[in-house]
Design an enzyme around this catalytic site. Structure first.
Site, short mmCIF file in Angstrom:
data_model
loop_
_atom_site.label_atom_id
_atom_site.label_comp_id
_atom_site.label_asym_id
_atom_site.label_seq_id
_atom_site.Cartn_x
_atom_site.Cartn_y
_atom_site.Cartn_z
N LYS A 1 0.80 -1.23 0.00
CA LYS A 1 0.00 0.00 0.00
C LYS A 1 0.83 1.28 0.00
CE LYS A 1 -4.19 -1.87 2.13
NZ LYS A 1 -5.17 -1.74 3.22
N ASN B 1 -4.81 1.91 -1.74
CA ASN B 1 -5.33 0.54 -1.83
C ASN B 1 -6.14 0.30 -3.09
OD1 ASN B 1 -7.77 1.88 -1.18
ND2 ASN B 1 -8.55 0.07 -0.12
N ASP C 1 -9.99 2.66 1.94
CA ASP C 1 -10.04 2.31 3.36
C ASP C 1 -10.56 3.49 4.17
OD1 ASP C 1 -9.13 -0.30 3.14
OD2 ASP C 1 -7.03 0.24 3.37
N GLY D 1 -1.09 0.54 7.27
CA GLY D 1 -1.83 1.27 6.24
C GLY D 1 -3.28 1.49 6.60
N ALA D 2 -3.94 0.45 7.12
CA ALA D 2 -5.35 0.59 7.50
C ALA D 2 -5.50 1.56 8.66
CB ALA D 2 -5.93 -0.78 7.88
N ARG E 1 3.25 -0.49 18.86
CA ARG E 1 4.48 -1.08 19.39
C ARG E 1 5.70 -0.27 18.97
NH1 ARG E 1 1.57 -5.61 17.64
NH2 ARG E 1 1.05 -7.14 19.26
N THR E 2 5.74 0.11 17.67
CA THR E 2 6.86 0.88 17.16
C THR E 2 6.58 2.37 17.35
OG1 THR E 2 7.21 -0.81 15.46
CG2 THR E 2 8.34 1.29 15.16
#
Length: 434
Positions: free
Chosen positions: A239, A260, A275, A301-302, A322-323
């Site tokens: 994406k 997308n 999306d 991406g979503a 998390r990142t």
């Protein structure tokens, strides 16, 4: 399942759910209890076509109607029948037979993950939408009215690919057919079924096909798209990478930083992000989030598209990932707040959204946050498609408002359909998929 996992030869086992496949799903009761089921008139003939080449096993979760099914299938027809609870179905069949080792015909929500992961899955046309989304083939006939016969004819084609069983329409495709493709590392069955069903229902001369594209093959796939197709659906992991190959990008996709949907317009490739449309409509049709706190888990991406939709609906967006770098980037882009992943269970708010891959696998019922955290939100949303995730199940148990992944997916696919064909899907068509 993906083609690279399939054995060279088709399996020699067919497993079939009884109720809603061999039967219409109707039951007859008296004061003594369940006394009858409606079995189809043509399905016995269909099974005779393949019974010499496949072992045929029926399964049922209907304890009270077991003896009725046994009378018809075991005593009268000579097949095997096993009693397996719906919630145990996936693990039992996988442990005992191995998903890649059987054909499967099913119609219910618990059949969906089996249909997805077995060698080849078939669902009746009147099956649950979750089952239809995961099946490789949808019958023309309804359950108990010829669905099994249709399925057996299709299985014959797979077992004997060189044998001409029934003629294909000579004019199915022609020079004017619009050709669209789903480009992903693992293209989903949902898009294929949804778009092709839409073309058929609205009498549009078009076809949507899957194309497995690994990251290293994206450049070649784009050239193929330019020369041979009218558009493409883009899924993980392409994406963001695809943007550099496009000639133009609409404002939403540019702001989100992900595409997308690609449409070829006068030889030029234009990128869109449906999306965003799917997320915005799914949320706006269900909740009023204006001025309310929305916690979004994930930064893919979503998640980027959802975050932009929340911002445009005037929600107060908080990104938990998390990142840290990826989460902070989306928070900055949307004027939101970043929350470290380890603090996710300390959050409260109006809407909790899971845009991670937690709960995506068939056997994965994990929750992205603790149960107590869910209790501190008024509503939850999950982007996972094809199953009712642990998050949605728990929210439903708490009687909270929830938005399942299928809702966003259907709305984004409908916008994709409009971009491809310049036509809108009917409300009656969409109602069947929601």
């Amino acid at each position: 399942m993906s083609d690279d996992r399939k054995p060279i030869k088709p399996p020699t086992l067919l497993i079939m759910d009884v109720d809603g496949v061999m039967t219409t799903g109707q039951f007859f009761y008296t004061e003594k209890g369940k006394i009858g089921k409606v079995f189809g008139p043509h399905d016995s003939d269909g099974l005779k076509l393949i019974r010499d080449e496949l072992k045929i096993l029926f399964i049922t979760a209907d304890k009270r109607g077991y003896e009725i099914s046994k009378k018809r299938l075991v005593d009268d027809m000579g097949y095997s029948l096993e009693l397996i609870l719906e919630q145990d179905r996936y693990h039992y069949l996988n442990d005992r037979y191995g998903m890649e080792n059987f054909f499967y015909i099913g119609d219910g929500i618990y059949d969906a993950p089996v249909l997805r992961d077995c060698f080849y899955g078939i669902a009746p046309c009147n099956a649950r939408k979750e089952a239809i989304a995961q099946a490789d083939y949808i019958t023309e006939s309804r359950s108990g009215e010829g669905a099994v016969l249709d399925a057996c004819l299709q299985i014959q084609k797979i077992i004997h690919p060189d044998r001409k069983i029934e003629a294909e329409p000579a004019n199915r495709f022609d020079a004017d057919t619009l050709k669209f493709v789903s480009m992903a590392k693992l293209p989903s069955k949902f898009g294929i079924h949804f778009h092709n069903a839409g073309y058929s229902a609205h009498k549009i001369n078009a076809v949507y096909i899957p194309l497995k594209v690994d990251s290293e093959d994206l450049t070649t796939a784009i050239e193929l798209l330019r020369k041979n197709f009218h558009g493409a659906g883009i899924s993980m992991p392409h994406k963001t990478r695809i943007i550099k190959y496009l000639d133009q990008i609409d404002d939403n996709a540019k702001n989100i930083g992900a595409v997308n949907t690609v449409v070829k317009q006068e030889g030029r490739l234009a990128g869109y992000n449906t999306d965003y449309h799917g997320a915005r409509k799914a949320i706006n049709d269900t909740l009023d989030i204006s001025g309310k706190r929305v916690v979004l888990l994930g930064a893919g991406g979503a998640a980027r598209a959802i975050a932009c939709a929340v911002k445009d609906l005037d929600g107060e967006i908080c990104i938990c990932n998390r990142t840290r770098e990826k989460g902070e980037l989306i928070a900055e882009m949307t004027g939101g707040l970043f929350i470290p992943w380890e603090h996710r269970n300390k959050q409260t708010g109006h809407l909790l959204i899971n845009a991670t891959n937690i709960g995506m696998a068939a056997e994965d019922d994990r929750l992205p946050v603790d149960k107590d955290t869910i209790k501190h939100f008024d509503a939850v949303m999950d982007v996972v498609v094809g199953k009712k995730t642990g998050l949605i199940q728990y929210a439903e148990k708490l009687k909270k408002t929830f938005i399942a992944g299928r809702t966003m997916t259907v709305f984004q696919a409908a916008e994709q359909f409009r971009l491809y064909t310049k036509r809108c899907l009917s409300d009656s068509f969409l109602a069947k998929w929601l």
